[in-house]
Scaffold this motif. Structure first.
Motif, PDB file in Angstrom:
ATOM      1  N   MET A  45    -130.254  25.335 -16.703  1.00 55.46           N
ATOM      2  CA  MET A  45    -131.008  24.216 -16.140  1.00 55.46           C
ATOM      3  C   MET A  45    -130.246  23.722 -14.923  1.00 55.46           C
ATOM      4  O   MET A  45    -129.005  23.857 -14.859  1.00 55.46           O
ATOM      5  CB  MET A  45    -131.185  23.091 -17.166  1.00 55.46           C
ATOM      6  CG  MET A  45    -131.884  23.541 -18.445  1.00 55.46           C
ATOM      7  SD  MET A  45    -132.112  22.211 -19.640  1.00 55.46           S
ATOM      8  CE  MET A  45    -133.574  21.406 -18.960  1.00 55.46           C
ATOM      9  N   ARG A  58    -126.560  17.902 -19.808  1.00 48.60           N
ATOM     10  CA  ARG A  58    -127.820  18.259 -20.442  1.00 48.60           C
ATOM     11  C   ARG A  58    -127.818  17.873 -21.901  1.00 48.60           C
ATOM     12  O   ARG A  58    -126.763  17.700 -22.519  1.00 48.60           O
ATOM     13  CB  ARG A  58    -128.087  19.760 -20.301  1.00 48.60           C
ATOM     14  CG  ARG A  58    -127.049  20.634 -20.952  1.00 48.60           C
ATOM     15  CD  ARG A  58    -127.278  22.110 -20.627  1.00 48.60           C
ATOM     16  NE  ARG A  58    -128.493  22.630 -21.257  1.00 48.60           N
ATOM     17  CZ  ARG A  58    -129.057  23.793 -20.939  1.00 48.60           C
ATOM     18  NH1 ARG A  58    -128.528  24.531 -19.978  1.00 48.60           N
ATOM     19  NH2 ARG A  58    -130.138  24.203 -21.575  1.00 48.60           N
ATOM     20  N   ASN A  69    -129.519  19.681 -24.917  1.00 50.40           N
ATOM     21  CA  ASN A  69    -130.272  20.885 -25.256  1.00 50.40           C
ATOM     22  C   ASN A  69    -131.427  20.618 -26.205  1.00 50.40           C
ATOM     23  O   ASN A  69    -132.538  21.114 -26.016  1.00 50.40           O
ATOM     24  CB  ASN A  69    -129.341  21.931 -25.866  1.00 50.40           C
ATOM     25  CG  ASN A  69    -128.388  22.515 -24.849  1.00 50.40           C
ATOM     26  OD1 ASN A  69    -128.650  22.494 -23.654  1.00 50.40           O
ATOM     27  ND2 ASN A  69    -127.264  23.022 -25.318  1.00 50.40           N
ATOM     28  N   VAL A 121    -132.139  17.490 -18.660  1.00 46.91           N
ATOM     29  CA  VAL A 121    -130.991  17.691 -17.785  1.00 46.91           C
ATOM     30  C   VAL A 121    -130.848  16.454 -16.911  1.00 46.91           C
ATOM     31  O   VAL A 121    -131.844  15.812 -16.546  1.00 46.91           O
ATOM     32  CB  VAL A 121    -131.141  18.983 -16.941  1.00 46.91           C
ATOM     33  CG1 VAL A 121    -132.350  18.912 -16.017  1.00 46.91           C
ATOM     34  CG2 VAL A 121    -129.872  19.280 -16.166  1.00 46.91           C
ATOM     35  N   CYS A 154    -135.800  19.489 -10.333  1.00 47.83           N
ATOM     36  CA  CYS A 154    -135.103  20.093 -11.461  1.00 47.83           C
ATOM     37  C   CYS A 154    -135.726  21.436 -11.785  1.00 47.83           C
ATOM     38  O   CYS A 154    -136.892  21.700 -11.479  1.00 47.83           O
ATOM     39  CB  CYS A 154    -135.098  19.182 -12.684  1.00 47.83           C
ATOM     40  SG  CYS A 154    -136.649  19.049 -13.563  1.00 47.83           S
ATOM     41  N   ALA A 185    -135.731  24.513 -14.951  1.00 47.95           N
ATOM     42  CA  ALA A 185    -135.366  24.867 -16.320  1.00 47.95           C
ATOM     43  C   ALA A 185    -135.892  26.257 -16.625  1.00 47.95           C
ATOM     44  O   ALA A 185    -137.062  26.566 -16.329  1.00 47.95           O
ATOM     45  CB  ALA A 185    -135.939  23.859 -17.301  1.00 47.95           C
TER      46      ALA A 185
END
Length: 121
Positions: free
Chosen positions: A34, A71, A73, A78, A95, A97
């Protein structure tokens, strides 16, 4: 339908701080790398910071020691903590991912819509 939504952008004075957040929503099986990118007017999109699932991070030289990526998870989120901001940090921040959807055997790259960060006095 997977969506990435950024928040936290805005106007800040030089030397100030902002914290960007990005949340991935939808049916997600797992996540991989990410990160955050930015694009200033008239310039190409550039990598700001990238973080692996294990927490290893890489930064652009221009933001090292000022920005911190992190981040969550389990939440598919993030973050980007930006300190000591400079006018040259002004850009739209996106962003990214890499996500694996249920039933899939590969990761697909997703992008947020961007959030404006303006550093000005």
């Amino acid at each position: 339908q997977v969506q990435l939504v950024e928040s936290g952008g805005g106007l800040v004075q030089p030397g100030g701080s902002l914290r960007l957040s990005c949340a991935a929503s939808g049916s997600i099986f797992s996540n991989d790398n990410m990160g955050w990118y930015r694009q200033a007017p008239g310039k190409e999109r550039e990598l700001v910071a990238l973080i692996t699932t294990g927490g290893s991070a890489n930064y652009a030289d221009s933001v090292k020691d000022r920005f911190t990526i992190s981040r969550a998870n389990a939440k598919n989120m993030v973050y980007l903590q930006m300190n000591s901001l400079k006018p040259e940090d002004t850009a739209v921040y996106y962003c990214r991912a890499d996500l694996r959807l249920p039933g899939s055997t590969y990761y697909t790259r997703y992008w947020g819509q961007g959030t404006q960060v303006t550093v000005s006095s």
